[in-house]
Design an enzyme around this catalytic site. Structure first.
Site, PDB file in Angstrom:
ATOM      1  N   LYS A  42      38.462  68.293  24.010  1.00 39.24           N
ATOM      2  CA  LYS A  42      39.647  67.693  24.641  1.00 39.24           C
ATOM      3  C   LYS A  42      39.392  66.250  25.071  1.00 39.24           C
ATOM      4  O   LYS A  42      40.266  65.401  24.919  1.00 39.24           O
ATOM      5  CB  LYS A  42      40.102  68.532  25.835  1.00 39.24           C
ATOM      6  N   THR A  43      38.193  65.965  25.607  1.00 45.56           N
ATOM      7  CA  THR A  43      37.902  64.593  26.034  1.00 45.56           C
ATOM      8  C   THR A  43      37.890  63.659  24.832  1.00 45.56           C
ATOM      9  O   THR A  43      38.312  62.508  24.917  1.00 45.56           O
ATOM     10  CB  THR A  43      36.557  64.531  26.785  1.00 45.56           C
ATOM     11  N   ASP A 225      44.326  64.800  31.994  1.00 43.94           N
ATOM     12  CA  ASP A 225      43.271  65.760  31.671  1.00 43.94           C
ATOM     13  C   ASP A 225      43.357  66.953  32.625  1.00 43.94           C
ATOM     14  O   ASP A 225      43.861  66.834  33.741  1.00 43.94           O
ATOM     15  CB  ASP A 225      41.911  65.062  31.827  1.00 43.94           C
ATOM     16  N   GLU A 226      42.852  68.119  32.189  1.00 46.60           N
ATOM     17  CA  GLU A 226      42.823  69.330  33.026  1.00 46.60           C
ATOM     18  C   GLU A 226      44.208  69.620  33.627  1.00 46.60           C
ATOM     19  O   GLU A 226      44.344  69.914  34.814  1.00 46.60           O
ATOM     20  CB  GLU A 226      41.779  69.195  34.144  1.00 46.60           C
ATOM     21  N   GLN A 256      41.982  78.698  31.497  1.00 43.92           N
ATOM     22  CA  GLN A 256      40.978  78.187  32.433  1.00 43.92           C
ATOM     23  C   GLN A 256      41.604  77.718  33.745  1.00 43.92           C
ATOM     24  O   GLN A 256      41.030  76.890  34.451  1.00 43.92           O
ATOM     25  CB  GLN A 256      40.183  77.045  31.798  1.00 43.92           C
ATOM     26  N   ARG A 615      30.896  78.976  29.069  1.00 40.53           N
ATOM     27  CA  ARG A 615      29.906  77.925  29.397  1.00 40.53           C
ATOM     28  C   ARG A 615      28.697  78.036  28.474  1.00 40.53           C
ATOM     29  O   ARG A 615      27.916  77.088  28.350  1.00 40.53           O
ATOM     30  CB  ARG A 615      29.384  78.055  30.848  1.00 40.53           C
TER      31      ARG A 615
END
Length: 685
Positions: A42-43, A225-226, A256, A615
Site C-alpha cells: 500500500k505504501t 493511509d490506514e 485490519q 505479521r
C-alpha cells in the site's frame, strides 16, 4: 538499454508495480478506495501515485497532501517519494499526520476562531491536570474516565451543550458540565488538546466558506493511509478538504480495523461508498510478505467475520512451513518453550535476534517473557515503552518552549517556574492562581497586574517578575536568532545541568543531561535544515512529543502488543496466550453473550488475531496454556476459538513437552560450544 534509460525506468512511477497497483496509481477520475490487504504494497501505491501526480500529471507538490497516522510513516513516505523524483523537487509537498495537518490549518486560521497563531497544545498529562483542577480531585481513575468520555464526544463532533442535552444519566450529565468548563479553561489558556486538532478545523471548515475554499484550492489531491483507522471526525475533515471535486485516494483494509476502542470507525469505509457514488474500488490481494500457508490460514480465520468487501490474500513466496500450535501446561512452561524455540531457530537459521517477535494481547503478559529472555542473556525491545519525549527532563525543556510560544499556557508556566526552583513557593503560586482566576487571566499576565502586587511580598514579586521578564526576553530572541544559540543560553541561564546533578546521583544525572543535549542539538539542526526559528519549532515539537512512536533500530527480539505490532513484519512470529478470555478478550465474550448479542467486539478481536498472523513472513507459532496463574492461583484455560478458525490443513498441534524444535536447543547449544572450542584452538595445540 542505455544507462540513462535504465535509470529512467527505475524511477518511473510504474516501475515494480503489479497490474492492480498500477491501476490505483493511474486512477484520477474521481474518488478511489484502495483495499490493500496486509503486505500488499500500500505504501508503494501512495508514494508512486505522488510521483505520478508530480512528474506526469502537472500537479505542484504544494497542492498534494498525503496523510497518515505516525511521524515515522510520514517520514518514510517522504523519503520514498524523494527517491522516485530524481532531478525534480518535492518541496512544498505535505506528508503529515492528521493532527499535524489540523495544527497547520488552525495556525493559519487562528483569527477566525479567536485564537492567536502561537497557541499551545496540551498532552494527555496536561489535560488530566486541567481536569484535576476543575474537579478538585486527584482520583486518577475518575479523571481518566471523564477524560475518555470528553475525548469520545470530541471525536464524534459533539459539543458540550449537546452532550448535556442528550445525557442518558446523571453521571453523563455531570461529565458534560465538566466538558464545558474544561473547554472554557482551554480557551483561557489559548490551548487545544490532541482531539481539538482535528475537531476544531472540521468545525471551522464547515462554518467558514472562504477558509474551506482556500484549503480545497491549496490541497488539490489527497491521499489517506490506514483509512480504516479514521474516526468520524477525521472522515469529516477529509470530506471538507476534498470538497465537490473529491480528488482523493483512500488506502485501507477493513480486515485490519482494530482501533474501535479509540474511536476508529470501520463504517467510514461504507460511508465512502454511500456518500461518493463515483467511488472506484481497487483491491490489492497479492501479498509480498508471507508464505502461502500463512496466508491461507489468515484467509480462513477472517472469513468468520462478516465482510464489507470480499478479499483474499495470495502469494508467490512458496508454500512454507505449517503453523505450529503449542499447548503448554502453564505460563512458566510457555515462556520457557518460546524462548528455547527462538534460541534453537536462530542457531539453525544463522539469523538475527530481530528476526523474532513475541506478540500478546495485553502488556501484563510481557513480564514473564522479559524475565526468561534476561535469564538467557537475549537482547529484547519492548514496544510501548517510555518514549524519548516522555522523559521528565525532555518534558521540562518542552514546558519552557511551550511558555515561550504562548505565555497564557498555565500548565507550562507552573512546570517551568518550579523547574528548577526559583525561590517561588506553593503559597505564592496559590495566591497568583486565585488572583488570575478572579480576573480571568493567565498566570503569566496576572504577575504584571497592579492588583496582584499588593498581595505578595516584594521578594516573591521580584522572583515572579524576573522569571516572566526572562521568558519575554527569550521569546524575543526565539523569533529572531538561531534556535541552537537561544537554547544553549536558556539552559545556561536556568542552570538546568546543575539542577540535574544536584538532584540525582552522578550516573543518572549524566544520562539525563545527555538526553537534554541530544534533544537541543536535534532542535538546532532542525532549525538550520528547515530554516525555522525556535519559536516556529516550538509548536511542532509539542505535537511530535504526543505522536512520536519511533523504536530503536537494534538487533533484539521484539516484545509487542498486537495493537503496537500493526504495520510491522518479522520472519518469525510467536503469538502467546491465545486463550478464551485473553484473545478474544473476556469483555468481548461477555458482550456477545449478553441479551443484545453484540458480536462487534469479538469481530475486532478476530481482526487482531488476523493482524498477528499476517505479521509473519516465514513461520507463525501460536501458544496457549492449559492453566494460568491468576491472583496466585492456577486456573484452567481454554484455547482460543481463533486457533480452530485457522483451519486444520496448515496447522500442526503438539504440547510443549513434544515440541521438536525447542528440544533441539540443548543439543544445538552443546554443538555450538564444541565448534567455538575447535575454532579457537591454535595450530600448535
Amino acid at each position: 538499454m542505455s544507462q540513462q534509460q535504465a535509470s529512467k525506468t527505475l524511477t518511473s512511477p510504474f516501475h515494480g508495480l503489479n497490474a492492480e497497483q498500477r491501476a490505483a496509481v493511474k486512477h484520477l477520475d474521481g474518488p478511489l478506495l484502495v483495499l490493500a490487504g496486509a503486505g500488499s504494497g500500500k505504501t508503494r501505491v501512495i508514494t508512486h501515485k505522488i510521483a505520478y501526480l508530480i512528474s506526469e500529471c502537472g500537479f505542484q507538490p504544494a497542492n498534494i497532501a498525503a496523510i497518515t497516522f505516525t511521524n515515522k510513516a510520514a517520514r518514510e513516505m517522504r523519503e520514498r517519494v524523494t527517491k522516485l523524483l530524481p532531478g525534480k523537487s518535492s518541496k512544498g509537498l505535505t506528508v503529515t499526520t492528521f493532527h499535524s495537518l489540523g495544527m497547520q490549518i488552525l495556525r493559519q486560521e487562528a483569527k477566525l476562531i479567536g485564537y492567536k497563531a502561537q497557541f499551545s497544545i496540551l498532552d494527555a498529562a496536561d489535560s488530566l491536570h486541567v481536569l484535576s483542577d476543575i474537579m478538585k480531585t486527584t482520583d486518577k481513575a475518575e479523571l481518566k474516565r471523564v477524560q475518555g468520555r470528553i475525548s469520545r464526544w470530541k471525536n464524534d463532533m459533539i459539543a458540550p451543550e449537546f452532550a448535556a442535552m442528550n445525557a442518558e444519566n446523571a453521571a453523563e450529565h455531570a461529565s458534560a458540565k465538566l466538558y464545558q468548563r474544561y473547554q472554557d479553561t482551554l480557551r483561557a489558556y489559548q490551548a487545544f488538546d490532541f482531539d481539538d486538532l482535528i475537531r476544531v478545523p472540521v468545525e471551522l471548515l464547515e462554518r467558514e466558506a472562504d477558509a474551506r475554499s482556500k484549503w480545497q484550492d491549496k490541497l488539490r489531491y489527497l491521499l489517506v493511509d490506514e483509512y480504516q483507522d479514521t474516526n468520524s471526525c477525521q472522515y469529516r475533515l477529509l470530506k471538507q478538504l476534498a470538497g465537490p471535486r473529491a480528488a482523493f485516494t483512500a488506502v485501507g483494509d477493513d480486515d485490519q480495523s482494530i482501533y474501535a476502542w479509540r474511536g476508529a470507525n470501520v463504517e467510514n469505509l461504507r460511508l465512502l461508498r454511500d456518500e461518493f457514488p463515483r467511488l472506484e474500488v481497487i483491491k490489492l490481494e497479492q501479498n509480498y510478505r508471507s508464505t502461502v500457508r500463512i496466508l491461507e490460514s489468515a484467509n480462513h480465520l477472517i472469513a468468520h467475520n462478516p465482510k464489507l468487501f470480499e478479499k483474499k490474500l495470495w502469494s508467490e513466496l512458496g508454500y512454507g512451513d505449517p503453523i505450529q500450535v503449542i499447548a503448554c501446561k502453564d505460563d512458566a512452561e510457555e515462556a520457557e518453550n518460546i524462548v528455547r524455540r527462538i534460541m534453537a531457530q536462530r542457531f539453525e537459521k544463522r539469523g538475527k535476534w530481530s528476526d523474532y517477535a513475541i506478540l500478546y494481547r495485553g502488556n501484563h503478559q510481557a513480564r514473564i517473557f522479559e524475565e526468561k529472555l534476561r535469564a538467557e542473556h537475549i537482547p529484547y525491545l519492548l514496544s510501548g515503552g517510555q518514549s524519548f519525549f516522555e522523559r521528565t527532563e525532555i518534558k521540562d525543556i518542552i514546558a519552557y518552549l511551550r511558555l515561550i510560544l504562548n505565555s497564557d499556557d498555565d500548565p507550562a508556566f507552573i512546570r517551568a517556574i518550579t523547574t528548577p526552583k526559583k525561590g517561588i513557593g506553593a503559597q505564592t503560586l496559590e495566591k497568583l492562581g486565585g488572583y488570575a482566576a478572579s480576573r480571568n487571566l493567565s498566570l503569566f499576565a496576572a504577575v504584571f497586574e497592579a492588583g496582584f502586587v499588593s498581595q505578595v511580598q516584594a521578594k516573591q514579586l521580584d522572583a515572579l517578575t524576573e522569571f516572566c521578564t526572562f521568558i519575554n526576553n527569550i521569546e524575543y530572541r526565539a523569533a529572531r536568532e538561531p534556535a541552537g544559540e537561544v537554547l544553549k543560553d536558556m539552559l545556561r541561564a536556568i542552570g538546568y545541568e546543575l539542577y540535574l546533578f544536584d538532584g540525582d546521583e552522578e550516573r543518572l544525572a549524566k544520562a539525563r543531561w545527555e538526553n537534554v543535549t541530544q534533544f537541543t542539538d536535534w532542535l538546532a539542526r532542525k532549525g538550520e535544515e528547515d530554516e525555522k526559528t525556535l519559536l516556529e519549532l516550538a509548536q511542532t515539537v509539542a505535537l511530535i512529543a504526543m505522536i512520536n512512536n519511533e523504536e530503536e533500530d537494534t538487533d533484539a527480539v521484539r516484545l509487542s502488543t498486537l495493537h503496537a505490532a500493526k504495520g510491522l513484519e518479522f520472519p518469525h512470529v510467536f503469538l502467546v496466550g491465545a486463550e478464551e478470555g485473553i484473545l478474544p478478550h473476556r469483555e468481548s465474550i461477555e458482550r456477545a453473550a449478553s441479551p443484545t448479542g453484540d458480536n462487534g467486539q469479538v469481530e475486532e478481536e478476530r481482526r487482531l488475531m488476523y493482524v498477528a498472523v499476517t505479521r509473519a513472513q516465514q513461520t507463525f507459532t501460536v501458544s496457549y496454556c492449559e492453566k494460568r496463574k491468576r491472583a496466585r492461583e492456577l486456573q484452567s484455560c481454554e484455547p482460543s476459538r481463533f486457533i480452530v478458525e485457522l483451519g486444520s490443513e496448515h496447522v500442526r498441534n503438539h504440547t510443549a513437552a513434544q515440541d521438536p524444535v525447542a528440544a533441539k536447543k540443548d543439543g544445538n547449544a552443546r554443538l555450538a560450544q564444541l565448534k567455538t572450542m575447535l575454532a579457537t584452538k591454535t595450530p600448535e595445540e
